[in-house]
Design an enzyme around this catalytic site. Sequence first.
Site, PDB file in Angstrom:
ATOM      1  CE1 TYR A  62      -3.819   0.496   4.158  1.00 23.18           C
ATOM      2  CE2 TYR A  62      -4.914  -1.565   4.574  1.00 23.18           C
ATOM      3  CZ  TYR A  62      -4.391  -0.593   3.637  1.00 23.18           C
ATOM      4  OH  TYR A  62      -4.421  -0.962   2.208  1.00 23.18           O
ATOM      5  CB  SER A 107      -0.968  -0.078   1.150  1.00 21.09           C
ATOM      6  OG  SER A 107      -1.274   1.326   1.739  1.00 21.09           O
TER       7      SER A 107
END
Length: 266
Positions: free
Chosen positions: A160, A147
Site C-alpha cells: 500500500y 495517503s
Amino acid sequence: MSYLDMFSLDHKVALITGGSYGIGFAIAKAYAQAGAKIAFNCRSQVHLDTALADYRAQGIDASGYICDVTDEAAVQTMVADICRNLGTIDILVNNAGIIKRVPMCDMEATDFRQVVDIDLVAPFIVSKAVIPAMIEKGHGKIINVCSMMSELGRETVSAYAAAKGGLKMLTRNICAEYGSANIQCNGIGPGYIATPQTAPLRQRQPDGSRHPFDRFIVSKTPAGRWGETKDLEGPAVFLASAASDFVNGQILYADGGILAYLGKQP
Ligand code: NAP
Ligand code: GCO
C-alpha cells in the site's frame, strides 16, 4: 468571478472511482452539492445498487457503473458511456483502492501486485482514458486519493505504501506532462478516516476496550480524533474547482495534523 463561483462545479461532469461508499461517496456527494453531475463505479452489483439508493436518498441522480478499474478495456467503455450520457469528464477522482495488511516477508507477490494494480496502475489507466478529451476541451481536473503512506511507512502495509508513494509521483508527473493543456492534477492525502477500510483498526477488543491502534492514532493526531469522510469534502471541492486552477502537482493533506506531529512528548 465571485468567491462562490470559484468553488462552483456547476455544469461539470465528475467521475469518482470507487464512489459506492466511504471516501468516494462523500466526495461525490460534495461535488453534487457543488453542482456537478456524478458518475461512479465499483466492482460489486450489491454495492452499486445500495449506492444508487443512497445517492437518491441525498437527492443525487448519480450514474453508476460496474467496472473494475484495473480492466483497461472496461474503463475505456465506461468513460465512453459517461461521455455519451453525461458529457466529457471534467473532473476525475482516482479514489478506488484497497489495502492488505500483511508483514512484507509473509506477503505473496500476487497480493503485493494486486494492491499496486488497484492503487497505482489503475489511476494511470483511468487518467489515460480521460486526459485526451480533457485536452480537447481545454481543461481538466484530476484528483488522486493518496495517503499518509505516500509519505510514511508502517509495519504490514508495504504494498500500500509503495503504491501510494508511487501515486504521489504519478500526480506530479501528470502535472508535468499535461499542465500546459490546462489540466491540474493534485492529490488529496487523507489522514486516518473512519471508513470500512479502516474498520479493523478501530474494532473493539474482546474485553470491550478500544483497539490499540485506535488509541495510537488518536494520540498521534493533534486533532485528537479519527477523521470523518466529511472532513475531506471541502479540500476535494477546492481541488476540483476553479479556485485551484493555479495549483498543480501538489498533495493536499487533510490529516488533522498527524504528519506535522512527532507525537506527545514524555
Ligand atoms: P473503502 O471504504 O474500502 O472503499 C473502497 C471503494 O473502492 C469501494 O467503493 C470499492 O467498491 C471500490 N473499489 C475497490 N477496488 C476496486 C476496483 N478494483 N475497481 C473498482 N472499484 C474498486 O475505502 P476508503 O476508506 O473509502 O478509501 C478510499 C480511498 O481512500 C482508497 O484509495 C484509500 O486507499 C484511500 N485512503 C483511505 C484512508 C482511510 O483512512 N480510510 C486514508 C487515506 C487514503 P467495490 O469493493 O464494490 O469494488
Ligand atoms: C493503515 C491505514 C492507512 C489509511 C490511510 C492513512 O492500515 O495504516 O489503512 O493506510 O488507510 O492510508 O492515510
